[in-house]
Design an enzyme around this catalytic site. Structure first.
Site, short mmCIF file in Angstrom:
data_model
loop_
_atom_site.label_atom_id
_atom_site.label_comp_id
_atom_site.label_asym_id
_atom_site.label_seq_id
_atom_site.Cartn_x
_atom_site.Cartn_y
_atom_site.Cartn_z
N HIS A 196 7.30 3.08 37.61
CA HIS A 196 6.09 3.00 36.79
C HIS A 196 4.79 3.17 37.58
O HIS A 196 3.72 3.00 37.02
CB HIS A 196 6.05 1.71 35.96
CG HIS A 196 7.17 1.61 34.98
ND1 HIS A 196 7.24 2.44 33.88
CD2 HIS A 196 8.27 0.82 34.95
CE1 HIS A 196 8.35 2.14 33.21
NE2 HIS A 196 8.99 1.17 33.84
N SER A 226 10.36 -1.35 29.41
CA SER A 226 10.74 -0.21 30.26
C SER A 226 11.96 0.51 29.70
O SER A 226 11.89 1.09 28.61
CB SER A 226 10.97 -0.70 31.70
OG SER A 226 11.15 0.38 32.58
#
Length: 292
Positions: A177, A71
């Site tokens: 996300h 990430s």
């Protein structure tokens, strides 16, 4: 975060000072002194973790064959590979954190960690639940994170527990996300487009495709798409192992990725670098791996 490296290594001090200059504020003081409540705000957490990770990496001063990050960590990976200048990266992740927080009003989105459930079960239950809930982090064979609308995430958690899995809510401020992040993705895309990217000096294995990128345009595209799409970390690690990686060195605050690696493949080497006391062992292991 990073105070010891800052005190001992000029390379680390330069990174923290560059972050302070780029943001026009004393991020270094927040990292070293807190308060923790402010550090936990995602608009602060993201540049703080990036800065500390890059400071440690530059102080470590070890050769790299490939890089990857989970990430936010993908930005650290691109700085390590020379794809992005650090000052540009720290400004981008500050905006990334702000845009992600702005995308969903506080309390309307949630995330939960699911253990002891395979992908098929998690994806099936998410599809059956009314509202929006999705698998967003494929972290290891038995750890998947789901995110979406608060009510849908809660109901999915209940159904997963009934199916024999373990599910627990995560203390986050937004459903990262998930497709609810699409407004943040569109805003960040405009900022990324205005930043100069270079071709990475080493392959960067990106979250969204679990494949290496070696060109600037592909790096940009992957960072944009990453905002509202799943982090395919398990797939990324397996691809790196298939491509010949035998030693993983996790650099930055915490050791979460080292823990995930054990669950993905127990046979590969792993090291964790959180501060100067870890440098000697990491350098020795890297040198030995490159000799063999």
């Amino acid at each position: 975060m990073g105070r010891e490296a800052y005190g001992e290594f000029e390379a680390a001090r330069e990174v923290f000072e560059a972050a302070d200059d780029a943001l026009g504020e004393k991020l270094s003081e927040l990292c070293f002194e807190g308060p923790e409540e402010d550090l936990k705000l995602t608009a602060n957490t993201q540049p703080a973790v990036l800065t500390t990770s890059v400071a440690l990496l530059r102080a470590l001063d070890a050769p790299l064959d490939i890089v990857a990050g989970h990430s936010l960590g993908e930005y650290s990976a691109h700085v390590a590979a020379g794809t992005l200048h650090f000052a540009d990266a720290v400004r981008l992740v500050r905006k990334r954190g702000q845009y992600m927080q702005d995308a969903v009003p506080y309390g309307e989105g949630a995330m939960a960690a699911v253990l002891k459930a395979d992908r098929a079960l998690v994806e099936r239950i998410c599809a059956e639940v009314p509202g929006l809930v999705e698998a967003v982090n494929y972290n290891s064979p038995q750890q998947i994170v789901i995110a979406g609308e608060t009510g849908a995430v809660h109901e999915a958690g209940v159904k997963l527990k009934e199916a024999g899995a373990r599910a627990s809510s995560l203390p986050v401020s937004a459903p990262f996300h998930s497709t609810l992040m699409e407004p943040a993705e569109r805003r960040l895309a405009q900022d990324i487009e205005g930043i100069a990217f270079s071709n990475p000096s080493v392959p960067v294995y990106v979250n969204v495709d679990a494949e290496p990128v070696i060109e600037a345009a592909a790096a940009k595209d992957a960072l944009v798409r990453q905002v509202s799409r799943p982090v395919r970390w398990e797939d990324s690690v397996r691809r790196m192992i298939a491509d010949g990686v035998s030693l993983f060195v996790e650099v930055g605050p915490g050791r979460v990725l080292s823990g995930l690696l054990v669950r993905i493949d127990k046979n590969v080497g792993r090291l964790n670098v959180q501060g100067p006391p870890d440098f000697a062992a990491a350098r020795e292991a890297i040198a030995e791996t490159r000799r063999t």
